[in-house]
Design an enzyme around this catalytic site. Structure first.
Site: not given
Ligand SMILES: *Cc1c(COP(=O)(O)O)cnc(C)c1O
Length: 435
Positions: A107
């Site tokens: 993210k």
């Molecule tokens: C947020 C997250 C996900 C999921 O991603 P989305 O875009 O919400 O589907 C998967 N793995 C990790 C480690 C995350 O932080």
């Protein structure tokens, strides 16, 4: 370029308005009015571009009408100041390691991009302070908090479910201070998400504060994730293995995979996608039955995917005209229990020496089970295994090395504001802030 709402009951808006609003007034999610294909020569030469050059070309496709080239290039280059390597795990399965950013989770890219874009708009307009509200099941909070840390004109409020995120995750957004405040909510992630959504629709709050969201619904967070898929393709192409690329994405709110679907619509040759889930199998069931039935989330060891009503489902619906057959033609699904996830981490480690995190493990396993003759699979490794250290050490029975960047967070002191899941309390808190 204009952005419209998936609910079609709100007017189209500019990029700036879509970014500042986050959610459309009709509760829909913003979509770019068109997804332009990239030229053929871009794909022909893609393996000779650096990640930054490639990402800038992709960004220009969406944001080039709204932001001058120099500014956009600076935002992209500044966002991507770390590498995203493609690592071979088996001869057919590759890991795209998205965890080399400041908080060691994927993210970071979306959060850093959004912070810089919002900072650019605030500077350009000379506007008043923007209050960013973000609900997190773990990794969003740290990525957003760190992405926005110290950006002038922005204050960030991170809402997270008390006792339901790992120590390391918690430290990454509760120890920063400055323009970052952590709210420790006595409830679930869905409660946190509901509080944030309600705040955006509250007339009193919006009259007093300039509120915006940094959740994955925000176009400025969600669209830059398309960069990953171009990177996967370019690196696989260098190895001569990109012809039948299957991409598997560990999914929670489905923002990351939706960005991949956008990349595909821009012409990226992805043969098909697999959405990997934990026991929160709402999307999988939708593929099976054609009915979308949200449920309260259940807690798992892949906790960043503990989502019972994936917000970006609205965008997937929109992309494929609300036709489940069309969705099925692009994406298949898989889901795993905690026991299966743990066994996958153990087996992959024993067989290949590669250490998965619980989220990446779902995706790795889905590729192992679903890859067909001639296909090459890339899974997105969304977090560093050390972020889930206790879980991983319990599984493999040995110590996980903590990267230096993560260790630095552990030394900070946790500071939070306690909060109930009652909207009235949250509203009271927000109304007490200086506007
Ligand atoms: C947020 C997250 C996900 C999921 O991603 P989305 O875009 O919400 O589907 C998967 N793995 C990790 C480690 C995350 O932080």
């Amino acid at each position: 370029m204009f952005y419209y709402s998936t609910n079609k009951q709100a007017p189209e808006v500019s990029l700036e308005e879509a970014v500042v609003r986050g959610l459309a007034p009709d509760r829909g999610l913003y979509m770019p009015e068109d997804i332009r294909p990239l030229p053929e020569d871009f794909f022909r030469d893609i393996d000779r571009l650096t990640f930054q050059e490639m990402a800038y070309r992709v960004a220009r496709n969406f944001f080039g009408d709204d932001i001058p080239a120099d500014d956009l290039q600076r935002i992209v280059y500044d966002t991507l100041n770390f590498d995203i390597p493609l690592v071979e795990v088996t001869d057919r399965i590759y890991s795209l390691e998205l965890y080399h950013g400041p908080t060691l989770a994927f993210k970071d890219v979306g959060a850093r991009f959004m912070a810089r874009l919002l900072g650019y708009f605030i500077r350009r307009e000379g506007g008043r302070t923007v209050h960013v509200l973000v609900a997190t099941s773990g990794d969003t909070g740290s990525a957003v908090a760190n992405g926005f840390l110290g950006v002038e004109g922005i204050r960030v409020y991170v809402l997270y479910p008390k006792g339901k995120v790992s120590d390391i995750q918690e430290k990454q957004f509760t120890t920063l201070g400055r323009n970052i405040t952590a709210l420790e909510v006595d409830g679930t992630f869905d409660d946190c998400q509901a509080l944030v959504k309600q705040a955006f629709l509250d007339a009193d709050l919006n009259a007093r504060l300039n509120l915006t969201s940094a959740n994955s619904i925000n176009v400025a967070r969600f669209l830059p994730q398309a960069f990953y898929y171009f990177q996967a393709y370019a690196r696989l192409k260098q190895l001569g293995k990109a012809d039948e690329m299957v991409v598997c994405v560990p999914s929670g709110n489905f923002g990351n995979i939706t960005a991949g679907l956008f990349a595909q619509q821009m012409g990226l040759p992805v043969k098909r996608f697999i959405a990997a889930n934990n026991r929160n199998d709402i999307f999988y069931r939708y593929l099976q039955t054609g009915h979308y039935e949200p449920r309260p989330s259940v807690a798992t060891i892949a906790n960043a995917m503990d989502v019972g009503d994936p917000s970006n489902f609205a965008r997937i619906r929109e992309l494929y005209h609300d036709r489940v057959e069309e969705v099925r033609a692009h994406i298949s699904g898989a889901w795993y229990t905690d026991e299966q996830i743990a066994r996958t981490v153990q087996e992959a480690y024993d067989a290949t020496g590669y250490l998965l995190d619980p989220h990446g493990a779902c995706a790795y396993r889905a590729l192992q089970e679903n890859l067909r003759e001639g296909e090459h699979g890339v899974f997105l490794e969304t977090a560093h295994p050390a972020k889930f250290r206790d879980t991983i050490e319990r599984i493999i029975g040995r110590e996980v090395r903590i990267p230096e960047r993560l260790r630095a967070f552990m030394q900070g002191e946790k500071q939070t504001v306690p909060m109930t899941k009652d909207f009235a309390d949250f509203k009271h808190f927000l109304l007490s802030l200086p506007s």
